[in-house]
Write an enzyme that holds these catalytic residues in place. Sequence first.
Site, mmCIF file in Angstrom:
data_model
loop_
_atom_site.group_PDB
_atom_site.id
_atom_site.type_symbol
_atom_site.label_atom_id
_atom_site.label_comp_id
_atom_site.label_asym_id
_atom_site.label_seq_id
_atom_site.Cartn_x
_atom_site.Cartn_y
_atom_site.Cartn_z
ATOM 1 N N HIS A 169 11.955 -18.320 10.163
ATOM 2 C CA HIS A 169 13.082 -17.491 9.679
ATOM 3 C C HIS A 169 14.199 -18.410 9.158
ATOM 4 O O HIS A 169 15.306 -18.464 9.708
ATOM 5 C CB HIS A 169 13.559 -16.656 10.874
ATOM 6 N N GLU A 272 12.227 -16.591 4.178
ATOM 7 C CA GLU A 272 11.385 -16.722 5.366
ATOM 8 C C GLU A 272 9.894 -16.595 5.044
ATOM 9 O O GLU A 272 9.500 -15.713 4.285
ATOM 10 C CB GLU A 272 11.763 -15.618 6.360
HETATM 11 O O1 TA6 Z 1 14.357 -11.415 8.703
HETATM 12 C C1 TA6 Z 1 15.347 -10.482 8.506
HETATM 13 C C2 TA6 Z 1 15.666 -9.806 9.819
HETATM 14 O O2 TA6 Z 1 14.518 -9.275 10.394
HETATM 15 C C3 TA6 Z 1 16.759 -8.774 9.529
HETATM 16 O O3 TA6 Z 1 16.295 -7.471 9.632
HETATM 17 C C4 TA6 Z 1 17.877 -9.151 10.470
HETATM 18 O O4 TA6 Z 1 17.967 -8.329 11.548
HETATM 19 C C5 TA6 Z 1 17.559 -10.591 10.787
HETATM 20 O O5 TA6 Z 1 16.185 -10.754 10.740
HETATM 21 C C6 TA6 Z 1 18.191 -11.240 11.991
HETATM 22 O O6 TA6 Z 1 17.655 -10.829 13.191
HETATM 23 P P1 TA6 Z 1 18.343 -11.289 14.530
HETATM 24 O O7 TA6 Z 1 17.525 -10.719 15.636
HETATM 25 O O8 TA6 Z 1 18.339 -12.795 14.544
HETATM 26 O O9 TA6 Z 1 19.744 -10.738 14.510
#
Ligand code: TA6
Length: 298
Positions: A169, A272
């Site tokens: 991510h 990502e």
């Molecule tokens: O990858 C994008 C995502 O899944 C978004 O939907 C957003 O929520 C982000 O990741 C961050 O997630 P987190 O749990 O780190 O706040």
Amino acid sequence: MDIASLNTKYGIAGTLEFALGKGGLPMARITSSHADAVISLYGAQVLSYRPKGKEETLWMSAKSSFEEGKAIRGGIPVCFPWFGAHATDKTKPQHGFARISLWDVAGAELEQDGTACLRLSLRDTERTHALWPHAFSAELEVRVGSSLEVALTCTNTGSAELTYTDALHTYLAVSDIGSVLLRGLGSCTYYEATETAPLRQEEALLEIDRVVNRRYIDTEAECVIEDRGVPRTISVAKKGSRITVVWNPWKEGARSMADMEDDGYRTMLCVEAVNTLGDAVVLAPGKSFTLGTVITVD
Ligand code: TA6
């Protein structure tokens, strides 16, 4: 293993040193001839990658937690064994437990061309069984060279088939989101956040001028951030993934997160490498699968 023992066993003089970082969490600090990097053993999360003579490549929230039980907001969080919310139990940690687990050091090497390599590992325990009832081993390999290479390999160490989703991510640092164009996803099909209707990106270069939370499917393409503010390009290549997620929470999203500054969204963009939706990984006993990303700055 404590810091002194880690340094005795895996430290590399002048190149790799373990120390307690923010919040007392153990970190590996790497200084190779190509780049400097910081990797947290908590979450197996690369926090910083700075090629020599260049600016920081990864974004880190100034308000991030550095505390066991909470995710670190920035760098390259490892999402495993599920990406996003758990499919059936919303009380389980978002993006799985890998990013809120303390990983072990499995090895460290300095390669001939000056690339420094660190390997971290995570295995199933009683705690992971309570969240995910499978026997597994996971290894994160980080290669700090003229590019940053990160690879997550998962092995099914049990006797039954298992299925997981995962992601690297990556939070990239940008000068200002208004100065950025993202190349590589033109003509790709995507799903916006939780929407079920497929959309198609017509433009070759994506401008980010509102909240973006897209799951692009059927793409193995390298993405390139063209940052006219620095100026520089950051390319994000990947392997073992046919889904690319692009995320910027924009103003309202940043305000809603306790661990992001209100204007934090202006200096970051997540690109990502993901396996989710119809691309979950299915592993027979004894089998392994690798998801990787390679980040290069020019
Ligand atoms: O990858 C994008 C995502 O899944 C978004 O939907 C957003 O929520 C982000 O990741 C961050 O997630 P987190 O749990 O780190 O706040």
